[in-house]
Design an enzyme around this catalytic site. Structure first.
Site, PDB file in Angstrom:
ATOM      1  N   ASP A   1      27.999   0.666  22.146  1.00 43.57           N
ATOM      2  CA  ASP A   1      26.974   1.696  22.350  1.00 43.57           C
ATOM      3  C   ASP A   1      27.103   2.410  23.690  1.00 43.57           C
ATOM      4  OD1 ASP A   1      25.912   1.030  19.918  1.00 43.57           O
ATOM      5  OD2 ASP A   1      24.345  -0.258  20.728  1.00 43.57           O
TER       6      ASP A   1
ATOM      7  N   GLN B   1      53.966  14.002  20.369  1.00 42.81           N
ATOM      8  CA  GLN B   1      53.279  15.280  20.607  1.00 42.81           C
ATOM      9  C   GLN B   1      52.373  15.677  19.452  1.00 42.81           C
ATOM     10  OE1 GLN B   1      56.309  18.209  21.449  1.00 42.81           O
ATOM     11  NE2 GLN B   1      56.282  17.775  23.650  1.00 42.81           N
TER      12      GLN B   1
END
EC number: 2.7.1.11
Length: 785
Positions: A169, A666
């Site tokens: 959280d 990439q």
């Protein structure tokens, strides 16, 4: 150990070496915790300490026996890629009682454990601090009852505590990120990407509920990362009559050409009267009032599982090492601390101050002080909220500014570029500017491949990899004159250059050419975007995190392939040019035995030592090795050479395989970090240019020739800063296309220590000193400022 260059034996003698016990106390686990366990165990053993596992959290501490076991180096092997925690975690009511803590103290004293590392949330860490505070009293009771001797009590007279926060959280104040948050975001974004494709096909509205009972971080960052139309978080409930505003917002988005709507809702979402806002409530509102085809999805515990992201593995490893250093430096006067992350820096914060501020957030929400709640969450949370509000809730003005801002992508494509373009375009339109898209880099700027780009055109770009504008590596060079003519022709008032080292060099060329071409006297900003992370002026580049995750997951699969064959060493080549960032960080996240890089020269003797190290490793139960090499690490010791060397020297002990990862690094969809980072960078660049244009408006025209009118926007330690391009020249190695100072080099000793090298020089000159979170916030309570 506040020394520079502390070697193994010096480290042992400098610290009071004792025993370290690592345990989890968290009813729910967060992915990435195993990296913290591994680092704590190995760093502890490296310093000469005995390290114990406490299984099943505080319950194991109370029950003792086989729940507290001595940890070994090999016992934490092959666990970096595992979710959850291998030593277990459980709720424990016994520890809340005095008799339970007495039993826990007795178990620790009998084993001579004087240092406790607790990984959990604020409740777990509060319990640990209480345990430490009453330690002397517990020892006195145990001695009086004959459970321990006076000598044993004297040997264990003080208990040191250090905490690490494991929570998906990200609800613990004082740290930018808790262990597990980034991995949870990966799970969420995978689902969002899958959902949006079907939503777009069917023109649907999707409502997605994510975890966050008391903290809206996951929901907020997910909203930024997927370009959501609306987000509900507990810290900032919607204004009164939000139902009408939401419907208008969704209609407006459809009116701009969007085929779908996405609404993100934290499980703890509430209105201003603290009444819960649920998925079904929002779904019924949209479907009945607007007639939209609406679906809702509650993700649940899928967010807690899965393989840890590269970020969480590195975070856990850094925090584990820092925790051991904090424990072994601690004195009876040192307050219990929690190790956390601020920017790219490891920091130590007083445990109870962080717990207090975390509790104050809940108090602020209960009292309706929602602005205070957001501020108490920290600077990172507030920046995310401000960026979201601007992109999702600000309507473009009717009055235009008559300002044209051009956006250009330069260099190799990378994931996250499109997120930066989208944010820049939309914030620019919100500011009243006309945004221009330049296609195919500086070539396109010279050839006039320039056209207006509008709000709807960049819809959905956040999650797309590569460069939608097109990009080339060519620099302005001989096209400077033509570029200056097109700047006049298209009436360009400022320029955003998004790219890698070529973007930096191209920006410098344009600034230098200002002396000859007055048309180039416009404000410019360079946004670093490259997998190599080699742009001066920024600790991080857009795209590097996605590439790092690709390498890490590939290394996991490659290592797994040796599980059956065993006695195998893999030599893997990564991208990066002369910059060793990817090789080093991937080495940390994948548990490599070494990473060869240009910045740290290596010689034949170093290679010989590595081979000897691996031969010794094959004698253990861990019969596999992983070596990374940066593409330009050494012109003679190539990847092929290393493969041949290891194959020859390892004959009869291990065999070798070689992998060159190539352009897969990439590609792919952007990671949550790169989407969020690109969004914030794009937004901030336009806001900066808007102010700079006002400063540079003189005599009816824009004229910007000062050094600070052309800057690199980069992350430096803890914040986004603008630095003049010209001022970064002195910190640039132009021949090798890297900055002269690179922060991540300080992490390389951790890689060696965790790989079990005996003598490692560790620079601790920038020690993580104790800081105070209460002074930072200034909002702990109404009566405290």
């Amino acid at each position: 150990i506040h020394l520079t260059g502390v070697a193994h034996q010096e480290f042992k003698t400098t610290c009071a070496v004792g025993t370290v016990s690592v345990m989890f106390k968290q009813p729910f686990c967060a992915t990435g915790m195993n990296a913290a366990v591994r680092a704590t165990v190995r760093m502890g053993i490296y310093t000469g300490a005995k390290v114990y596992f406490v299984h099943e959290g505080y319950q194991g501490l109370v029950d003792g026996g086989d729940n507290i076991k001595l940890a070994t180096w090999e016992s934490v092997s092959m666990m970096l890629h595992l979710g959850g925690t291998v030593i277990g975690s459980a709720r424990c009511m016994d520890f809340k009682e005095k008799w339970g803590r007495l039993k826990a103290a007795c178990n620790l004293v009998k084993l001579g454990i004087t240092n406790l590392c607790v990984i959990g949330g604020d409740g777990s860490l509060t319990g640990a601090n209480q345990f430490r505070t009453e330690w002397s009293e517990l020892l006195a009771d145990l001695t009086k009852g004959g459970k321990i001797s006076a000598e044993e009590a004297n040997r264990s007279s003080h208990l040191n505590i250090v905490g690490m926060v494991g929570s998906i959280d990200n609800d613990f104040c004082g740290t930018d990120m808790t262990i597990g948050t980034d991995s949870a975001l990966h799970r969420i974004i995978e689902v969002v990407d899958a959902i949006t494709t079907t939503a777009q096909s069917h023109q649907r509205t999707f409502i997605l509920e994510v975890m966050g009972r008391h903290c809206g971080y996951l929901a907020l960052v997910t909203a930024l990362a997927c370009g959501a139309d609306w987000v509900f978080i507990p810290e900032m409930p919607p204004e009164e009559n939000w139902e009408e505003h939401l419907c208008k917002r969704l209609i407006a988005q459809r009116g701009r050409g969007s085929r779908l709507n996405v609404i993100i809702l934290a499980e703890g979402a509430q209105d201003r009267n603290q009444k819960p806002i649920t998925c079904d409530q929002v779904k019924n509102l949209v479907s009945k009032k607007l007639g939209f085809d609406t679906r809702s999805t509650i993700l649940g515990h899928v967010q807690r599982g899965g393989t840890p992201s590269a970020f969480d593995r590195i975070l856990g490893s850094r925090m584990g090492v820092e925790a051991v250093m904090a424990l072994l430096e601690a004195t009876p006067e040192t307050p219990a601390c929690v190790v956390s992350l601020s920017g790219n820096m490891a920091v130590r914060l007083p445990l109870m101050e962080c717990v207090q501020v975390t509790k104050d957030v809940t108090v602020a929400m209960t009292e309706g002080r929602f602005e205070d709640a957001v501020k108490l969450r920290g600077k990172s949370f507030q920046n995310n909220w401000d960026t979201y509000k601007m992109l999702a809730h600000v309507t473009p003005p009717e009055m235009k500014s008559n300002i044209n801002i051009a956006i250009i992508n330069v260099g190799a494509p990378c994931a996250g570029m499109n997120a930066a373009v989208r944010a820049a375009v939309r914030v620019g339109i919100i500011q009243g500017h006309q945004m221009l898209a330049v296609h195919d880099g500086f070539d396109g700027l010279a050839n006039g491949q320039i056209e207006p780009i509008i709000w709807a055109q960049v819809g959905g770009w956040t999650g797309k990899g590569g460069s939608n504008l097109g990009t080339k590596r060519h620099l302005p060079g001989k096209n400077i004159e033509q570029i200056s003519l097109n700047i006049t022709k298209f009436n360009i008032h400022s320029l955003i250059i998004i790219g890698g080292f070529e973007a930096y060099l191209g920006g410098l060329e344009l600034v230098t050419a200002r002396e000859m071409y007055e048309e180039l006297c416009i404000p410019m900003v360079v946004i670093p975007a490259t997998v190599s992370n080699n742009v001066p002026g920024s600790d991080f580049s857009i795209g590097a995190d996605t590439a790092l995750n690709t390498i890490t997951m590939t290394c996991d699969r490659i290592k797994q392939s040796a599980a059956g064959t065993k006695r195998r060493v893999f030599i893997i080549e990564t991208m990066g040019g002369y910059c060793g960032y990817l090789a080093t960080m991937a080495g940390l996240s994948s548990g490599a035995d070494d990473a060869y890089i240009y910045e740290e020269p290596f010689h034949i003797r170093d290679l010989e030592l590595n081979v000897e190290h691996l031969i010794e490793k094959m004698k253990t139960s861990v019969k596999r090795g992983l070596i990374l090499r940066n593409s330009n690490a050494n012109e003679n010791y190539t990847t092929q050479f290393l493969y041949n060397l290891y194959s020859e020297e390892g004959k009869g002990t291990f065999d070798c395989r070689m992998n060159v990862l190539g352009h897969m690094q990439q590609g792919g969809t952007p990671s949550p970090f790169d989407r969020n980072f690109g969004t914030k960078m794009g937004s901030k660049s336009v806001l900066w240019l808007t102010n700079k244009l006002k400063e540079c408006y003189r005599h009816g025209r824009i004229f910007a020739n000062m050094p600070d009118s052309a800057c690199v926007l980069g992350m430096k330690k803890r914040s986004l800063v603008f630095q003049p391009l010209a001022s970064l020249k002195d910190d640039t190695d132009f021949e090798h296309r890297i900055p002269k100072t690179e922060w991540w080099l300080r992490l390389r000793p951790i890689l060696k220590i965790l790989a079990k090298y005996d003598t490692v020089e560790m620079d601790t000159s920038e020690v993580a000193a104790m800081e105070h979170v209460i002074k930072k916030t200034g909002l702990v309570k109404r009566d405290k400022m």
